[in-house]
Motif scaffolding. Sequence first.
Motif, PDB file in Angstrom:
ATOM      1  N   ALA A   1     -64.144 -16.078  17.605  1.00 53.02           N
ATOM      2  CA  ALA A   1     -64.182 -14.617  17.511  1.00 53.02           C
ATOM      3  C   ALA A   1     -63.520 -13.984  18.730  1.00 53.02           C
ATOM      4  N   VAL A   2     -63.849 -14.470  19.911  1.00 47.59           N
ATOM      5  CA  VAL A   2     -63.263 -13.909  21.137  1.00 47.59           C
ATOM      6  C   VAL A   2     -61.752 -14.124  21.147  1.00 47.59           C
ATOM      7  N   THR A   3     -61.313 -15.316  20.786  1.00 46.64           N
ATOM      8  CA  THR A   3     -59.881 -15.611  20.760  1.00 46.64           C
ATOM      9  C   THR A   3     -59.160 -14.698  19.771  1.00 46.64           C
TER      10      THR A   3
ATOM     11  N   ALA B   1     -68.891  -7.754  20.764  1.00 45.98           N
ATOM     12  CA  ALA B   1     -68.743  -8.583  19.569  1.00 45.98           C
ATOM     13  C   ALA B   1     -69.112 -10.034  19.860  1.00 45.98           C
ATOM     14  N   GLU B   2     -68.754 -10.524  21.027  1.00 48.74           N
ATOM     15  CA  GLU B   2     -69.088 -11.900  21.400  1.00 48.74           C
ATOM     16  C   GLU B   2     -70.601 -12.118  21.354  1.00 48.74           C
ATOM     17  N   LEU B   3     -71.365 -11.192  21.899  1.00 43.49           N
ATOM     18  CA  LEU B   3     -72.821 -11.322  21.899  1.00 43.49           C
ATOM     19  C   LEU B   3     -73.403 -11.190  20.495  1.00 43.49           C
ATOM     20  N   VAL B   4     -72.868 -10.267  19.695  1.00 41.75           N
ATOM     21  CA  VAL B   4     -73.364 -10.104  18.329  1.00 41.75           C
ATOM     22  C   VAL B   4     -73.062 -11.352  17.504  1.00 41.75           C
ATOM     23  N   VAL B   5     -71.854 -11.883  17.606  1.00 45.49           N
ATOM     24  CA  VAL B   5     -71.504 -13.111  16.885  1.00 45.49           C
ATOM     25  C   VAL B   5     -72.416 -14.251  17.325  1.00 45.49           C
ATOM     26  N   ALA B   6     -72.661 -14.373  18.626  1.00 44.01           N
ATOM     27  CA  ALA B   6     -73.531 -15.443  19.127  1.00 44.01           C
ATOM     28  C   ALA B   6     -74.923 -15.339  18.512  1.00 44.01           C
ATOM     29  N   GLU B   7     -75.487 -14.141  18.468  1.00 43.54           N
ATOM     30  CA  GLU B   7     -76.842 -13.959  17.923  1.00 43.54           C
ATOM     31  C   GLU B   7     -76.880 -14.195  16.415  1.00 43.54           C
TER      32      GLU B   7
END
Length: 168
Positions: free
Chosen positions: A33-35, A50-56
Amino acid sequence: MNQATPHVVARVGAFTQLLSSTRRGARLARLLAVTELRSWGVSQDLTERAELVVAELTANAVLHGRVPGRCFRLTLALGPAADRLRIEVSDARGDLRPLPRPTDTDPLGTTGRGLTLVTALADHWDCIPYPPSGKTVRADLLDTSPWPPGLDPTSPTTLGISTGGPRR
């Protein structure tokens, strides 16, 4: 006085990937997602949220939505003005729907805060059925960065610093 203003082109981005319902799959989803968001040129603020939301959401898919032999799906969709990002995570367990954390739980507990974090970071989130038997948790994030999409406020060009080139 003529000053050049950056030309920002409206973009639409879309990304979908099936990943294994494992901790490694959730980690890979976050990295992908980050890439992808960086390649689309979205703001650093939106990318970090977005990185934190995707991780959760992917951690929840692995922990609570896992069915042996079934993958989860990560989908990212960037709106035409590049100011709205939708994150969707679909898993195979439609019978277990996400619920916000009750306020009377153990404050020292080590689990149960993921959706509270998603609520704080996303402008909206919900859960819909994912046929035939799964669910999709989706979160919408608006880009609140003061910089136009595609411009990095830390780049030398944006800051007006010469990066070399021919001298006259």
